[in-house]
Write a protein that holds these residues in place. Structure first.
Motif, PDB file in Angstrom:
ATOM      1  N   PHE A  64      14.283  36.405  46.233  1.00 14.28           N
ATOM      2  CA  PHE A  64      14.607  35.027  45.910  1.00 14.28           C
ATOM      3  C   PHE A  64      15.931  34.999  45.171  1.00 14.28           C
ATOM      4  CE2 PHE A  64      10.040  35.064  46.333  1.00 14.28           C
ATOM      5  CZ  PHE A  64       9.791  33.922  47.060  1.00 14.28           C
ATOM      6  N   LEU A  65      16.818  34.130  45.600  1.00 16.64           N
ATOM      7  CA  LEU A  65      18.111  33.950  44.941  1.00 16.64           C
ATOM      8  C   LEU A  65      18.354  32.475  44.700  1.00 16.64           C
ATOM      9  CD1 LEU A  65      20.397  36.241  47.123  1.00 16.64           C
ATOM     10  CD2 LEU A  65      19.515  36.756  44.856  1.00 16.64           C
ATOM     11  N   ARG A 106      14.796  32.209  36.102  1.00 17.04           N
ATOM     12  CA  ARG A 106      13.921  33.368  36.328  1.00 17.04           C
ATOM     13  C   ARG A 106      14.305  34.150  37.585  1.00 17.04           C
ATOM     14  NH1 ARG A 106       7.975  30.957  34.848  1.00 17.04           N
ATOM     15  NH2 ARG A 106       8.553  30.226  32.787  1.00 17.04           N
ATOM     16  N   THR A 107      15.191  33.606  38.385  1.00 18.20           N
ATOM     17  CA  THR A 107      15.637  34.297  39.591  1.00 18.20           C
ATOM     18  C   THR A 107      17.096  34.697  39.438  1.00 18.20           C
ATOM     19  OG1 THR A 107      16.327  32.229  40.623  1.00 18.20           O
ATOM     20  CG2 THR A 107      14.093  32.969  41.087  1.00 18.20           C
ATOM     21  N   ALA A 108      17.536  35.619  40.263  1.00 21.00           N
ATOM     22  CA  ALA A 108      18.940  36.004  40.257  1.00 21.00           C
ATOM     23  C   ALA A 108      19.787  34.822  40.732  1.00 21.00           C
ATOM     24  CB  ALA A 108      19.148  37.203  41.178  1.00 21.00           C
ATOM     25  N   THR A 129      18.463  22.073  47.215  1.00 23.19           N
ATOM     26  CA  THR A 129      18.151  22.358  48.608  1.00 23.19           C
ATOM     27  C   THR A 129      17.466  23.723  48.616  1.00 23.19           C
ATOM     28  OG1 THR A 129      19.985  21.088  49.509  1.00 23.19           O
ATOM     29  CG2 THR A 129      19.078  22.813  50.914  1.00 23.19           C
ATOM     30  N   VAL A 130      16.298  23.789  49.208  1.00 21.84           N
ATOM     31  CA  VAL A 130      15.532  25.038  49.265  1.00 21.84           C
ATOM     32  C   VAL A 130      15.485  25.492  50.709  1.00 21.84           C
ATOM     33  CG1 VAL A 130      13.275  26.101  48.893  1.00 21.84           C
ATOM     34  CG2 VAL A 130      14.122  24.366  47.291  1.00 21.84           C
ATOM     35  N   MET A 131      15.832  26.758  50.934  1.00 24.97           N
ATOM     36  CA  MET A 131      15.774  27.327  52.277  1.00 24.97           C
ATOM     37  C   MET A 131      15.086  28.682  52.225  1.00 24.97           C
ATOM     38  SD  MET A 131      19.410  26.498  54.045  1.00 24.97           S
ATOM     39  CE  MET A 131      20.439  26.612  52.611  1.00 24.97           C
ATOM     40  N   VAL A 132      14.267  28.923  53.212  1.00 23.52           N
ATOM     41  CA  VAL A 132      13.687  30.242  53.415  1.00 23.52           C
ATOM     42  C   VAL A 132      14.321  30.772  54.689  1.00 23.52           C
ATOM     43  CG1 VAL A 132      11.575  31.543  53.865  1.00 23.52           C
ATOM     44  CG2 VAL A 132      11.528  29.603  52.285  1.00 23.52           C
TER      45      VAL A 132
END
Length: 67
Positions: free
Chosen positions: A3-4, A25-27, A45-48
């Motif tokens: 997760f970035l 909490r993420t890089a 904006t969230v992308m997987v």
């Protein structure tokens, strides 16, 4: 799984103080041009992205009822 958080601010010098102040909490990476590449028009904006490099999931913006 990785997760970035990608900071897409136009001024890279603002990234360090943001990270220092918010302690995510993420890089966090500076994503110069990544917002244009993925056509990011709202935040967050969230992308997987799957192993093949394809967008498996995308969510633009936030839902006010969940804030």
């Amino acid at each position: 799984m990785l997760f970035l958080a990608a900071n897409c601010d136009e001024d890279e010098s603002l990234v360090g103080p943001y990270v220092e102040g918010h302690k995510p909490r993420t890089a966090v990476v500076f994503a110069d041009g990544l917002d244009r590449f993925f056509t990011v028009n709202s935040f967050p904006t969230v992308m997987v992205i799957d192993r093949a490099g394809k967008i498996a999931y995308r969510s633009d913006g936030f839902e006010p009822e969940f804030v």
